[in-house]
Design a protein around this motif. Structure first.
Motif, short mmCIF file in Angstrom:
data_model
loop_
_atom_site.label_atom_id
_atom_site.label_comp_id
_atom_site.label_asym_id
_atom_site.label_seq_id
_atom_site.Cartn_x
_atom_site.Cartn_y
_atom_site.Cartn_z
N ASP A 178 -15.39 -49.28 -14.26
CA ASP A 178 -14.35 -48.42 -13.68
C ASP A 178 -14.54 -46.96 -14.08
N LEU A 179 -15.32 -46.73 -15.13
CA LEU A 179 -15.57 -45.37 -15.60
C LEU A 179 -16.70 -44.69 -14.83
N TYR A 180 -17.46 -45.47 -14.07
CA TYR A 180 -18.59 -44.88 -13.35
C TYR A 180 -18.06 -44.03 -12.20
N PRO A 181 -18.61 -42.81 -12.01
CA PRO A 181 -18.09 -41.90 -10.98
C PRO A 181 -18.09 -42.54 -9.59
N LYS A 182 -16.94 -42.48 -8.95
CA LYS A 182 -16.78 -43.10 -7.64
C LYS A 182 -17.70 -42.45 -6.59
N ARG A 183 -17.91 -41.15 -6.70
CA ARG A 183 -18.75 -40.48 -5.71
C ARG A 183 -20.18 -40.99 -5.71
N LEU A 184 -20.63 -41.51 -6.85
CA LEU A 184 -22.00 -42.00 -6.95
C LEU A 184 -22.14 -43.44 -6.49
N GLN A 185 -21.04 -44.08 -6.13
CA GLN A 185 -21.07 -45.47 -5.70
C GLN A 185 -21.06 -45.61 -4.18
N ILE A 186 -20.86 -44.50 -3.47
CA ILE A 186 -20.68 -44.56 -2.02
C ILE A 186 -22.01 -44.71 -1.29
N PHE A 187 -23.04 -43.99 -1.78
CA PHE A 187 -24.30 -43.95 -1.07
C PHE A 187 -25.43 -44.54 -1.91
N LYS A 188 -26.43 -45.06 -1.20
CA LYS A 188 -27.61 -45.59 -1.87
C LYS A 188 -28.30 -44.48 -2.65
N GLU A 189 -28.50 -43.35 -2.00
CA GLU A 189 -29.09 -42.17 -2.63
C GLU A 189 -28.49 -40.92 -2.00
N ILE A 190 -28.55 -39.82 -2.73
CA ILE A 190 -28.05 -38.54 -2.25
C ILE A 190 -29.13 -37.49 -2.49
N PHE A 191 -29.42 -36.69 -1.47
CA PHE A 191 -30.44 -35.65 -1.56
C PHE A 191 -29.77 -34.30 -1.34
N ILE A 192 -29.96 -33.39 -2.30
CA ILE A 192 -29.28 -32.10 -2.27
C ILE A 192 -30.25 -30.96 -2.56
N GLY A 193 -29.75 -29.75 -2.34
CA GLY A 193 -30.42 -28.53 -2.78
C GLY A 193 -29.41 -27.71 -3.57
N HIS A 194 -29.35 -26.40 -3.26
CA HIS A 194 -28.28 -25.50 -3.71
C HIS A 194 -28.41 -25.02 -5.16
N THR A 195 -28.59 -25.91 -6.13
CA THR A 195 -28.67 -25.51 -7.53
C THR A 195 -30.10 -25.68 -8.01
N PRO A 196 -30.82 -24.58 -8.26
CA PRO A 196 -32.23 -24.70 -8.63
C PRO A 196 -32.44 -25.52 -9.90
N VAL A 197 -33.38 -26.45 -9.84
CA VAL A 197 -33.68 -27.24 -11.03
C VAL A 197 -34.35 -26.41 -12.10
N THR A 198 -34.81 -25.22 -11.73
CA THR A 198 -35.38 -24.32 -12.72
C THR A 198 -34.34 -23.90 -13.77
N ARG A 199 -33.06 -24.05 -13.44
CA ARG A 199 -32.00 -23.73 -14.41
C ARG A 199 -32.02 -24.69 -15.60
N ILE A 200 -32.59 -25.88 -15.40
CA ILE A 200 -32.70 -26.84 -16.50
C ILE A 200 -34.16 -26.99 -16.93
N GLY A 201 -34.96 -25.98 -16.61
CA GLY A 201 -36.34 -25.95 -17.08
C GLY A 201 -37.31 -26.82 -16.33
N GLU A 202 -36.95 -27.25 -15.11
CA GLU A 202 -37.82 -28.12 -14.32
C GLU A 202 -38.43 -27.35 -13.15
N THR A 203 -39.56 -27.84 -12.66
CA THR A 203 -40.22 -27.20 -11.52
C THR A 203 -40.42 -28.15 -10.35
N PHE A 204 -40.19 -29.44 -10.56
CA PHE A 204 -40.28 -30.45 -9.51
C PHE A 204 -38.89 -31.00 -9.23
N PRO A 205 -38.68 -31.62 -8.06
CA PRO A 205 -37.38 -32.25 -7.79
C PRO A 205 -36.97 -33.18 -8.93
#
Length: 243
Positions: A170-197
């Motif tokens: 019941d503690l697992y986020p409900k938004r993450l239970q709706i879809f098999k997978e979610i693909f997004i952009g918007h927030t660069p992963v470079t902010r967390i030191g990454e260069t690949f998706p």
């Protein structure tokens, strides 16, 4: 069978986009290409990116998500709406680019902007959206469209998620239970030191910082194979992008 490709943020980097699609990925007529938004505002070819995508969509199976920068540029073209913050964060490149287009070309672009999708769900229950959504019942229950191209809470939640929590809890986020997978952009992963998706929970973030020092990325959503352009800034050596 063709591939299903999710393309991350572009931000006016037409040289990098062409390199990625035609020289590296080598797209074919069998592929489905899902663009996750933010085509404009950054490098000097913002308006040209849109012209290119319009033509690409006539030849290939393309689906275009609406990004926040696309909406800002659309409002500028439609109503003359502009803010100092938008201009400072890449908008000037769009203003300059559209000043060189004919009224007929701008009308064509306005149709393209208005026809973009806020989100797309495929036949495997995979969601494609620029930024995210907030309603626990899913994007179709949202009250306001702006979250689809501005929301960062979905990605922030995935980054902060306690991985010891089971999906059935019941503690697992409900938004993450709706879809098999979610693909997004918007927030660069470079902010967390990454260069690949980056994959967190069932979310894949495909924004690899093209507006800054990163590349444009393509992710094959079935196999998770990744292709990348050269870092976009190296193709525009006399420009600053959004840096």
């Amino acid at each position: 069978m063709g591939r299903t490709l999710a393309i991350g943020d572009i931000h006016g980097g037409l040289k990098a986009l062409k390199q990625l699609l035609h020289d590296i990925v080598k797209i074919t007529a069998e592929d489905t290409i899902i663009f996750l938004g933010d085509y404009v505002d950054g490098w000097s070819e913002s308006a040209q990116v849109v012209s290119y995508l319009i033509e690409l969509g006539k030849e290939f199976d393309c689906i275009f998500m609406r990004g926040n920068h696309d909406d800002l540029t659309h409002q500028y073209l439609k109503n003359g709406t502009m803010t100092d913050r938008w201009v400072m964060h890449g908008g000037q490149s769009s203003i300059d680019g559209y000043a060189k287009l004919s009224s007929e070309e701008i009308e064509q672009h306005l149709r393209f902007f208005s026809e973009m999708q806020n989100y797309y769900v495929d036949d495997q229950n995979r969601l494609f959206v620029h930024a995210g959504f907030t309603n626990l019942h899913g994007p179709e229950s949202e009250y306001y469209d702006t979250g689809f191209y501005w929301d960062r809470t979905l990605w922030e939640m995935a980054l902060a998620l306690d991985t010891s929590i089971e999906e059935t809890s019941d503690l697992y986020p409900k938004r993450l239970q709706i879809f098999k997978e979610i693909f997004i952009g918007h927030t660069p992963v470079t902010r967390i030191g990454e260069t690949f998706p980056v994959n967190k929970a069932n979310i894949w973030n495909v924004d690899t910082g093209a507006a800054f020092k990163g590349s444009i990325s393509a992710l094959e959503v079935n196999t998770k194979e990744v292709w990348q352009s050269d870092p976009v800034y190296t193709l525009y050596p006399n420009e600053n992008g959004r840096n």
